[in-house]
Design a protein around this motif. Sequence first.
Motif, PDB file in Angstrom:
ATOM      1  N   PRO A 130      61.626  94.912 -49.480  1.00 47.48           N
ATOM      2  CA  PRO A 130      62.383  94.906 -50.742  1.00 47.48           C
ATOM      3  C   PRO A 130      62.891  96.293 -51.112  1.00 47.48           C
ATOM      4  O   PRO A 130      62.243  97.299 -50.839  1.00 47.48           O
ATOM      5  CB  PRO A 130      61.332  94.432 -51.756  1.00 47.48           C
ATOM      6  N   THR A 258      56.328  82.502 -60.099  1.00 50.17           N
ATOM      7  CA  THR A 258      56.946  83.639 -59.408  1.00 50.17           C
ATOM      8  C   THR A 258      56.718  83.564 -57.906  1.00 50.17           C
ATOM      9  O   THR A 258      57.650  83.728 -57.106  1.00 50.17           O
ATOM     10  CB  THR A 258      56.381  84.969 -59.950  1.00 50.17           C
ATOM     11  N   THR A 261      58.638  80.635 -56.360  1.00 49.98           N
ATOM     12  CA  THR A 261      60.086  80.875 -56.311  1.00 49.98           C
ATOM     13  C   THR A 261      60.450  81.919 -55.267  1.00 49.98           C
ATOM     14  O   THR A 261      61.400  81.756 -54.507  1.00 49.98           O
ATOM     15  CB  THR A 261      60.581  81.332 -57.701  1.00 49.98           C
ATOM     16  N   ARG A 262      59.661  82.985 -55.235  1.00 48.41           N
ATOM     17  CA  ARG A 262      60.006  84.107 -54.353  1.00 48.41           C
ATOM     18  C   ARG A 262      59.582  83.871 -52.903  1.00 48.41           C
ATOM     19  O   ARG A 262      60.281  84.257 -51.972  1.00 48.41           O
ATOM     20  CB  ARG A 262      59.344  85.388 -54.881  1.00 48.41           C
ATOM     21  N   TYR A 263      58.432  83.236 -52.710  1.00 48.03           N
ATOM     22  CA  TYR A 263      57.858  83.164 -51.363  1.00 48.03           C
ATOM     23  C   TYR A 263      57.678  81.740 -50.842  1.00 48.03           C
ATOM     24  O   TYR A 263      56.841  81.512 -49.973  1.00 48.03           O
ATOM     25  CB  TYR A 263      56.505  83.886 -51.349  1.00 48.03           C
ATOM     26  N   GLU A 314      61.469  95.257 -58.183  1.00 48.12           N
ATOM     27  CA  GLU A 314      61.562  94.732 -56.830  1.00 48.12           C
ATOM     28  C   GLU A 314      60.757  95.550 -55.827  1.00 48.12           C
ATOM     29  O   GLU A 314      60.116  95.010 -54.929  1.00 48.12           O
ATOM     30  CB  GLU A 314      63.040  94.719 -56.415  1.00 48.12           C
ATOM     31  N   TYR A 317      56.931  95.009 -54.513  1.00 48.37           N
ATOM     32  CA  TYR A 317      56.534  94.023 -53.505  1.00 48.37           C
ATOM     33  C   TYR A 317      56.488  94.611 -52.084  1.00 48.37           C
ATOM     34  O   TYR A 317      56.234  93.874 -51.134  1.00 48.37           O
ATOM     35  CB  TYR A 317      57.510  92.847 -53.524  1.00 48.37           C
ATOM     36  N   GLU A 321      54.855  92.436 -49.032  1.00 49.99           N
ATOM     37  CA  GLU A 321      55.662  91.841 -47.971  1.00 49.99           C
ATOM     38  C   GLU A 321      55.305  92.412 -46.599  1.00 49.99           C
ATOM     39  O   GLU A 321      55.465  91.735 -45.583  1.00 49.99           O
ATOM     40  CB  GLU A 321      57.145  92.006 -48.314  1.00 49.99           C
TER      41      GLU A 321
END
Length: 439
Positions: A130, A258, A261-263, A314, A317, A321
């Motif tokens: 990110p 969250t 939605t993100r992962y 952002e 993360y 990640e």
Amino acid sequence: MKINYKKISPIISILVIAAAVFLMYKLNVLTTFRSDDFNYHYSFADGTRISSFMEVVKSQAAHYKVMNGRIPAHFLMQFFTIYGKPVFNVVNTIVYIFFILLVLYMIKKSWKVNPLTFMTMFVVMWFYLPAFGSTVLWMDGSFNYLWTTVICLLVFLPYRNPKLFDYKVNQFIFPIVGLIAGWCSETTSAGIVFFQFWFILYWMYKKRPHVIPYIITMLTSFAGYCLMTFAPGQMQRLDRVSGGEIPILKNMYHFIVTMGTRYYIEIFVFILLISISIFLNRNRELNYLAVLFFMTAVLAACTLIMAGIQNINERTYFGIETLIVIAMGILIKNIFEDQLSTFQKMNLAYVIILVPLFLINYRATYVDVRRTHNEYTKREAYIEELKSKGEKELNLKAINSTNDHSPYYLTPDLSPNPNHWQNVTKSKYYDVDKINKIN
């Protein structure tokens, strides 16, 4: 004449790494000072310009009380202001390449560089990490995210390769590294303590010997995390961002939404890979390790949200990640471990597909970073011209970018408010009274 690929593979590996070094160094050179970089040139103790190691120590002692507890990152930041951006450009490039090698070591437990695997990971990280410009290229951002993630990954080395604790010197070195790693990040540092705890429980369940060094390292990591979390400056900052109240159930719901939605893709792929690995009866310990890395990422993601921070930047993360990539990589290697030729063909396919896409994206990033560098250089010349005329109040244009790999992406360069810290710190750096944004 038949080519012996085993003999030329080391040469190819060196060339591939050299190319990666060149590409990253070019971007580092073109990345300018921005945001917090100006502020960290000055001591938090007395406001003077940092010029020596002891001034950094005094500054960080004050920083611990008034800003936040992430001392390792900001100590490094202020230390490198003494030697300047050119030195940082070289070292930061090396650290990023070492970061890629560390991730690969976590996956395959080997320092041997396979050129195809290295290229694949280099490109995957380019696209997946990110806010790449703010976490890898921006000076203060790289210390807070890239460098601290590297420190945290170093703590995992003896857990990935237990033979490292056979050397008695490592039984002293790794607890120290553990302390520093625990002191690094609100997210990733919490994750490593979680990882160590469950790893040790698993080893005790398996009745493995020599658990004491692991327990000591975990305790020092936890001590480092406490030093960061309960720093006076950190507690004040947490009160500001959370509003003083932490509704646990509401934040837990927010966390689930969250993460989902993100992962959702990563969660689906991970469940698919672990199911395949179990179905094929692959190495159970590697399956457990992959699950542990993935759950560590989940816990790290949970940390700030559960603390009451609703709007997460952002770049936060980055470590999360990285852990997800490691978990996925371990499972992929575990699944194809006895089919090395198939694995190499997969790598080759990824390289053929991804490298052209990377080169196109890299070129766009390079052009944009060069543009912001040129604007920054022209602005500095303009500032010096105005100062030579005796001007103490400057009207400047902000530098912006829409490229998601740029250090200027989605982060302000100047504020419309001349009393905002972005403007005030630049005013101090350029030795003027006021800076106004005019665009």
